[in-house]
Design a protein around this motif. Sequence first.
Motif, PDB file in Angstrom:
ATOM      1  N   LYS A 162     -16.088  95.022 103.296  1.00  0.00           N
ATOM      2  CA  LYS A 162     -15.687  94.048 102.438  1.00  0.00           C
ATOM      3  C   LYS A 162     -16.812  92.842 102.295  1.00  0.00           C
ATOM      4  O   LYS A 162     -16.797  92.196 103.440  1.00  0.00           O
ATOM      5  CB  LYS A 162     -14.284  93.847 102.976  1.00  0.00           C
ATOM      6  CG  LYS A 162     -13.682  92.673 101.909  1.00  0.00           C
ATOM      7  CD  LYS A 162     -12.520  92.050 102.484  1.00  0.00           C
ATOM      8  CE  LYS A 162     -11.905  91.255 101.426  1.00  0.00           C
ATOM      9  NZ  LYS A 162     -10.455  90.603 102.056  1.00  0.00           N
ATOM     10  N   ALA A 163     -17.165  92.873 101.231  1.00  0.00           N
ATOM     11  CA  ALA A 163     -18.237  91.716 101.091  1.00  0.00           C
ATOM     12  C   ALA A 163     -18.311  91.461  99.375  1.00  0.00           C
ATOM     13  O   ALA A 163     -18.603  92.637  98.737  1.00  0.00           O
ATOM     14  CB  ALA A 163     -19.611  91.751 101.638  1.00  0.00           C
ATOM     15  N   ALA A 164     -18.704  90.329  98.988  1.00  0.00           N
ATOM     16  CA  ALA A 164     -18.934  90.166  97.355  1.00  0.00           C
ATOM     17  C   ALA A 164     -20.023  90.999  96.891  1.00  0.00           C
ATOM     18  O   ALA A 164     -19.960  91.427  95.713  1.00  0.00           O
ATOM     19  CB  ALA A 164     -19.070  88.693  97.211  1.00  0.00           C
ATOM     20  N   GLU A 165     -21.178  91.160  97.839  1.00  0.00           N
ATOM     21  CA  GLU A 165     -22.284  91.887  97.260  1.00  0.00           C
ATOM     22  C   GLU A 165     -22.143  93.455  97.385  1.00  0.00           C
ATOM     23  O   GLU A 165     -22.793  94.139  97.141  1.00  0.00           O
ATOM     24  CB  GLU A 165     -23.449  91.524  98.096  1.00  0.00           C
ATOM     25  CG  GLU A 165     -23.321  91.782  99.748  1.00  0.00           C
ATOM     26  CD  GLU A 165     -22.818  90.753 100.558  1.00  0.00           C
ATOM     27  OE1 GLU A 165     -22.863  90.667 101.545  1.00  0.00           O
ATOM     28  OE2 GLU A 165     -21.981  89.745  99.832  1.00  0.00           O
ATOM     29  N   ASN A 166     -20.987  93.737  98.047  1.00  0.00           N
ATOM     30  CA  ASN A 166     -20.866  95.252  97.972  1.00  0.00           C
ATOM     31  C   ASN A 166     -19.777  95.863  97.190  1.00  0.00           C
ATOM     32  O   ASN A 166     -19.175  97.069  97.430  1.00  0.00           O
ATOM     33  CB  ASN A 166     -20.063  95.678  99.490  1.00  0.00           C
ATOM     34  CG  ASN A 166     -21.367  95.357 100.452  1.00  0.00           C
ATOM     35  OD1 ASN A 166     -22.693  95.236 100.264  1.00  0.00           O
ATOM     36  ND2 ASN A 166     -21.161  95.191 101.824  1.00  0.00           N
ATOM     37  N   ILE A 167     -19.543  95.188  95.994  1.00  0.00           N
ATOM     38  CA  ILE A 167     -18.550  95.692  94.955  1.00  0.00           C
ATOM     39  C   ILE A 167     -18.941  97.101  94.458  1.00  0.00           C
ATOM     40  O   ILE A 167     -20.183  97.245  94.369  1.00  0.00           O
ATOM     41  CB  ILE A 167     -18.500  94.804  93.936  1.00  0.00           C
ATOM     42  CG1 ILE A 167     -17.531  93.442  94.257  1.00  0.00           C
ATOM     43  CG2 ILE A 167     -17.801  95.275  92.835  1.00  0.00           C
ATOM     44  CD1 ILE A 167     -16.333  93.773  94.907  1.00  0.00           C
ATOM     45  N   LEU A 168     -18.165  97.955  94.573  1.00  0.00           N
ATOM     46  CA  LEU A 168     -18.503  99.489  94.142  1.00  0.00           C
ATOM     47  C   LEU A 168     -17.770  99.674  92.702  1.00  0.00           C
ATOM     48  O   LEU A 168     -16.477  99.890  92.844  1.00  0.00           O
ATOM     49  CB  LEU A 168     -18.255 100.196  95.078  1.00  0.00           C
ATOM     50  CG  LEU A 168     -18.616 101.597  95.009  1.00  0.00           C
ATOM     51  CD1 LEU A 168     -20.276 101.627  94.711  1.00  0.00           C
ATOM     52  CD2 LEU A 168     -18.102 102.619  96.298  1.00  0.00           C
ATOM     53  N   ALA A 169     -18.272  99.997  91.684  1.00  0.00           N
ATOM     54  CA  ALA A 169     -17.628 100.339  90.430  1.00  0.00           C
ATOM     55  C   ALA A 169     -17.958 101.752  90.321  1.00  0.00           C
ATOM     56  O   ALA A 169     -18.719 102.608  91.006  1.00  0.00           O
ATOM     57  CB  ALA A 169     -18.234  99.628  89.257  1.00  0.00           C
ATOM     58  N   GLY A 170     -16.798 102.372  89.467  1.00  0.00           N
ATOM     59  CA  GLY A 170     -17.096 103.804  89.019  1.00  0.00           C
ATOM     60  C   GLY A 170     -16.367 104.763  89.877  1.00  0.00           C
ATOM     61  O   GLY A 170     -16.123 106.090  89.586  1.00  0.00           O
ATOM     62  N   ALA A 171     -15.492 104.319  91.138  1.00  0.00           N
ATOM     63  CA  ALA A 171     -14.706 105.197  91.627  1.00  0.00           C
ATOM     64  C   ALA A 171     -13.413 105.462  90.737  1.00  0.00           C
ATOM     65  O   ALA A 171     -12.869 104.350  90.370  1.00  0.00           O
ATOM     66  CB  ALA A 171     -14.477 104.732  93.044  1.00  0.00           C
ATOM     67  N   GLU A 172     -13.044 106.649  90.904  1.00  0.00           N
ATOM     68  CA  GLU A 172     -11.559 107.163  89.965  1.00  0.00           C
ATOM     69  C   GLU A 172     -10.432 107.370  91.248  1.00  0.00           C
ATOM     70  O   GLU A 172     -10.538 108.011  92.176  1.00  0.00           O
ATOM     71  CB  GLU A 172     -11.845 108.092  89.180  1.00  0.00           C
ATOM     72  CG  GLU A 172     -12.930 107.647  88.163  1.00  0.00           C
ATOM     73  CD  GLU A 172     -13.200 108.952  87.268  1.00  0.00           C
ATOM     74  OE1 GLU A 172     -12.575 109.880  87.243  1.00  0.00           O
ATOM     75  OE2 GLU A 172     -13.930 108.599  86.313  1.00  0.00           O
ATOM     76  N   PHE A 173      -9.252 106.992  90.777  1.00  0.00           N
ATOM     77  CA  PHE A 173      -8.202 107.227  91.678  1.00  0.00           C
ATOM     78  C   PHE A 173      -7.166 107.650  90.656  1.00  0.00           C
ATOM     79  O   PHE A 173      -6.948 107.476  89.635  1.00  0.00           O
ATOM     80  CB  PHE A 173      -7.920 105.811  92.228  1.00  0.00           C
ATOM     81  CG  PHE A 173      -8.730 105.450  93.352  1.00  0.00           C
ATOM     82  CD1 PHE A 173      -8.497 105.563  94.732  1.00  0.00           C
ATOM     83  CD2 PHE A 173      -9.837 104.578  92.988  1.00  0.00           C
ATOM     84  CE1 PHE A 173      -9.369 105.245  95.523  1.00  0.00           C
ATOM     85  CE2 PHE A 173     -10.649 104.183  93.801  1.00  0.00           C
ATOM     86  CZ  PHE A 173     -10.454 104.406  95.165  1.00  0.00           C
ATOM     87  N   ASN A 174      -6.017 108.302  91.362  1.00  0.00           N
ATOM     88  CA  ASN A 174      -4.612 108.333  90.751  1.00  0.00           C
ATOM     89  C   ASN A 174      -3.451 107.682  91.523  1.00  0.00           C
ATOM     90  O   ASN A 174      -3.807 107.660  92.816  1.00  0.00           O
ATOM     91  CB  ASN A 174      -4.203 109.612  90.145  1.00  0.00           C
ATOM     92  CG  ASN A 174      -4.056 110.588  91.245  1.00  0.00           C
ATOM     93  OD1 ASN A 174      -3.695 110.397  92.392  1.00  0.00           O
ATOM     94  ND2 ASN A 174      -4.527 111.857  91.008  1.00  0.00           N
ATOM     95  N   LEU A 175      -2.342 107.541  91.101  1.00  0.00           N
ATOM     96  CA  LEU A 175      -1.336 106.904  91.824  1.00  0.00           C
ATOM     97  C   LEU A 175      -0.139 107.974  91.571  1.00  0.00           C
ATOM     98  O   LEU A 175       0.366 108.007  90.629  1.00  0.00           O
ATOM     99  CB  LEU A 175      -0.764 105.341  91.339  1.00  0.00           C
ATOM    100  CG  LEU A 175       0.304 104.793  92.239  1.00  0.00           C
ATOM    101  CD1 LEU A 175      -0.595 104.239  93.509  1.00  0.00           C
ATOM    102  CD2 LEU A 175       0.685 103.498  91.582  1.00  0.00           C
ATOM    103  N   LYS A 176       0.374 108.400  92.811  1.00  0.00           N
ATOM    104  CA  LYS A 176       1.443 109.501  92.735  1.00  0.00           C
ATOM    105  C   LYS A 176       2.845 108.761  93.001  1.00  0.00           C
ATOM    106  O   LYS A 176       2.881 107.924  94.022  1.00  0.00           O
ATOM    107  CB  LYS A 176       1.254 110.390  93.580  1.00  0.00           C
ATOM    108  CG  LYS A 176       0.066 111.421  93.028  1.00  0.00           C
ATOM    109  CD  LYS A 176      -0.201 112.660  93.840  1.00  0.00           C
ATOM    110  CE  LYS A 176      -1.544 113.355  93.258  1.00  0.00           C
ATOM    111  NZ  LYS A 176      -1.572 114.552  94.144  1.00  0.00           N
TER     112      LYS A 176
END
Length: 370
Positions: A218-232
């Motif tokens: 967890k760090a501001a410079e470690n933001i990771l985009a493009g991961a996908e999820f679902n919520l069941k």
Amino acid sequence: DDANSAWIVQVADNATVDIKNAKPTVDKQIADNNDGEVETGDNNGWGETADHAINESFQFKLTATIPADADLAAYETYKLTFNDTMSAGVTFDSIESVKVGDTTLTTAQYAETATAAANKAGLSWTLSIEDVKAIAGASFGTAPVTVEVIYNAHLNENAIVSKESVDSISDINKNTVSLSYSNNPDSTGTGTTDGKTTEDTVWAFTYEVDNTKYANSKAAENILAGAEFNLKNAEGTPITFKLVDGFYIPDASGSATLTSAEGTGQFNIKGLDAGTYTLTETKTPDDYNKCDNITVVIKATHEENADEASAKLSLEGSSNMVNDVINKSGSTLPSTGGIGTTLFYLGGGCMVAVAGIFLITKKRMSKNAE
């Protein structure tokens, strides 16, 4: 908030007259569903507070009670009008039923202003019955008469969400009703002067779960985009959402995919009912490992704070309503004790056994050659 009786007084001397009156009362309730994580109230799910997902249909109930009073016989007609006001986060859907006692009214027996309204979100509307006495018949005045209105509604994307416990809430998706009623039979028996009750209020809650995706830590410079999820949900069914102003909001016509955003890594969910959910990563960015499932529990207890004309909310017992979701880069071996390591051990053992058999066979062949 009063009512008069028809009377004639002949005064021969000083006299004090007590005016008799029969005033109706009004009550508004909201239906709650049994989601397993919230108490649904004392009256078959009807109460002063409830929680629902955005775009989930539910019902309100308006109840007027006209007391038994012989003075009501002075009315030739008796009119009631429900004055209902919904907050901006609530949308009117339809009238479910209107009853006087056990009699279900037809649309010709009442008039309402909600159905034809152009904008049904945050609506102030009325429902009137011109002559309750004619419908109630002989029971009017001799026994209490109940007038009940049930209508359908849903929370919309403007609904205010809750993320923490609060002792006193006066404005969270609140909805009010008052009752206008005939209160003067001296007015040609038609009761054209209206009394008006004080307002009765109910509240509808909905909840937010915030999620941020990071790479490695967890760090501001470690933001990771493009991961996908679902919520069941608790039944294992993926919930569908639409993206509105940066929030994923439940919507039957939407998509089950939640994607961590560019620049922020966030995929925040707005408008969930109380309950148990499972957040699952369905697409992991290249060169990263899939994260473990996250169980989200929203355990809500809510009730009316009658002394302050407000509501109270406790989220004690909830978990993972704010999540830092971290993907590790590179390859990782399966966890110790898992089936992955077992396969490694079995494979290694087989290789050792094969090598031993090969050496023994080779030695025997050498001896035979001698």
